[in-house]
Scaffold this active site. Structure first.
Site, PDB file in Angstrom:
ATOM      1  N   ARG A 130       0.853  -1.259   0.035  1.00 22.98           N
ATOM      2  CA  ARG A 130       0.088   0.000  -0.015  1.00 22.98           C
ATOM      3  C   ARG A 130       0.957   1.109  -0.054  1.00 22.98           C
ATOM      4  NH1 ARG A 130      -2.849  -3.026   3.738  1.00 22.98           N
ATOM      5  NH2 ARG A 130      -4.602  -3.849   2.861  1.00 22.98           N
ATOM      6  N   GLU A 194      11.786  18.876 -24.376  1.00 20.88           N
ATOM      7  CA  GLU A 194      11.179  19.322 -23.178  1.00 20.88           C
ATOM      8  C   GLU A 194      11.848  20.381 -22.348  1.00 20.88           C
ATOM      9  OE1 GLU A 194       8.136  17.758 -22.585  1.00 20.88           O
ATOM     10  OE2 GLU A 194       8.181  15.735 -23.232  1.00 20.88           O
ATOM     11  N   GLU A 245      -3.033  18.540 -11.229  1.00 16.03           N
ATOM     12  CA  GLU A 245      -3.225  18.970 -12.566  1.00 16.03           C
ATOM     13  C   GLU A 245      -4.937  19.172 -12.786  1.00 16.03           C
ATOM     14  OE1 GLU A 245      -1.295  17.173 -15.996  1.00 16.03           O
ATOM     15  OE2 GLU A 245      -2.852  17.922 -17.322  1.00 16.03           O
ATOM     16  N   HIS A 274       9.086  10.530 -28.441  1.00 18.46           N
ATOM     17  CA  HIS A 274       8.287  11.551 -27.794  1.00 18.46           C
ATOM     18  C   HIS A 274       8.625  12.997 -27.840  1.00 18.46           C
ATOM     19  CE1 HIS A 274       5.470  13.220 -24.694  1.00 18.46           C
ATOM     20  NE2 HIS A 274       6.447  13.661 -24.201  1.00 18.46           N
TER      21      HIS A 274
HETATM   22 ZN    ZN Z   1       6.390  15.300 -22.781  1.00 16.55          ZN
END
Ligand code: ZN
Ligand code: NAD
Length: 377
Positions: A130, A194, A245, A274
């Site tokens: 957990r 990025e 978010e 990506h």
């Molecule tokens: Zn990204």
């Protein structure tokens, strides 16, 4: 520029999340401090390193040595490299390995690798017993500036990427910039998209600094550390204000609405990494902003020029095998973003360093824009 106090001193960035706050340690050679740092965090700790085969070959012995030097007992579990390891079978493998190594709540999981390992090991840590604490030791540029910070963890479902996951913050991030020396250039370049994103979304001065210094960032040395530190500081600030978010964190998706659609159309394959997709996506987001009269065309051209100078794709025509059809792209964008009454949410910009979230972009406008952009060579 944030020069280290003296050679060998790391740059420290704090992620302020009350009782879940943690430090990002950035610097060349910092892997050697890992054992000491874990010992300070958790006296008497045991560790389990999760990594992939490629990273293991390059950096597992040094990681084990850094832990052993501090008297920390460590086991390791290795998965194949690549996105396909963000899967239920590999999650099971890692969870079973953590349990059989008797990693308990007082111990630590160490994610040694790129975003794939960070996401997989972070999720395993979130669910075994957990919730175990874990440390990120990111080994790709993308992971050092993005995925290791902020606590998003996930594996992929048959129905889409990152659909099974949890928010689980690490307790420490150690970003040794020397580990990037073994990273293939194409992977480094993709991660650089990025880095540029942080300048484009919120820091015009940083973007200008990158225009002047990107070669030094690629070469290594203090410029690389500075770029990673600025990126982490911006991500840490945003995550600190919007961990889940519900608002501002969505700015980090600059270039990702278009980018994800191209990435998905290429089957998340080596055809388009990506970061490469995000480069193209950011160029398109700025071009769309210019077309809407939000910023001067010269700003959009400047964005394209810098990304292209760094060797990143900015034209759909440049995708190996050719670009997907507009219909396919619109389908993928709609799936990703959930069209609400023909309107899409996009991250657009009022200038370099001035991005904002807008929920009212017409799907028909995006389609017309893509028709025009896909025709460009
Ligand atoms: Zn990204
Ligand atoms: N959690 C988040 O917030 C977040 C954010 C962005 C991306 N991501 C996820 O990150 C993943 C992509 O991460 P990535 O680009 O780091 O990919 P990756 O982890 O697959 O690493 C890329 C390749 O480089 C190799 N590699 C890694 N470090 C190396 C090193 N130092 N030297 C030599 N080879 C090395 C890996 O074995 C792999 O083949 C995606 O799954 C994406 O969904 C997560």
């Amino acid at each position: 520029m944030t020069a280290p106090l003296r050679a060998g001193d790391p740059i420290l960035v704090n992620v302020a999340l009350a009782e879940r706050s943690y430090k990002i340690v950035i610097g060349r050679g910092q892997l050697t401090s890992l054992g000491r740092r874990l010992g300070v965090l958790r006296p008497g700790v045991k560790a389990a390193i999760v990594t992939d085969e490629t990273v293991a070959r390059h950096h597992l012995p040094a990681t084990e040595a850094a832990l052993a030097a501090a008297g920390i007992e460590a086991t390791s579990v290795t998965v194949p490299p690549g996105e396909s390891s963000k899967s239920f079978p590999m999650l099971e493998r890692v969870c079973e390995a953590l349990i059989s190594a008797r990693i308990e709540r007082a111990d630590l999981v160490v994610a040694l690798g790129g975003g794939v390992i960070g996401d997989l090991a972070g999720l395993a840590a979130a669910v075994v017993r957990r919730g175990l604490d874990y440390v990120q030791v990111p080994t790709t540029l993308l992971a050092q500036v993005d995925s290791s910070v902020g606590g998003k963890t996930a594996i992929d479902s048959r129905q889409g990427k990152n659909l099974v996951g949890a928010f689980h913050q690490p307790v420490l991030v150690v970003a040794d910039t020397a580990l990037l020396d073994t990273l293939p250039e194409r992977q480094f370049r993709a991660g650089y998209a990025e880095v540029a994103k942080y300048g484009l979304l919120g820091d015009a001065a940083f973007f200008a600094w990158l225009e002047a210094n990107w070669r030094e960032v690629f070469a290594g040395g203090p410029a690389r550390e500075h770029a990673i530190a600025v990126s982490c500081r911006m991500k840490a600030g945003i995550v600190g204000r919007d961990e889940r978010e519900t608002g501002e964190r969505a700015l980090l998706n600059l270039g990702h609405t278009f980018g994800h659609a191209f990435e998905a159309a290429a089957g998340f394959s080596d055809r388009l990494l990506h970061g490469e997709a995000i480069s193209l996506g950011m160029a398109l987001a700025f071009a769309l902003s210019a077309q809407r009269g939000l910023l001067p065309a010269a700003d959009a051209e400047r964005v394209e020029r810098h990304l292209a100078a760094a060797g990143l794709p900015v034209r759909a025509a440049a995708i190996p095998g050719g670009p997907p059809s507009v219909d396919r792209l619109m389908d993928l964008i709609a799936q990703d973003k959930k069209v609400k009454r023909g309107k899409l949410t996009f991250i657009l910009a009022r200038g370099i360093g001035a991005s904002f979230i807008t929920p009212d972009v017409d799907a028909a406008e995006v389609r017309a824009f893509l028709v025009q952009k896909l025709a460009e060579r």
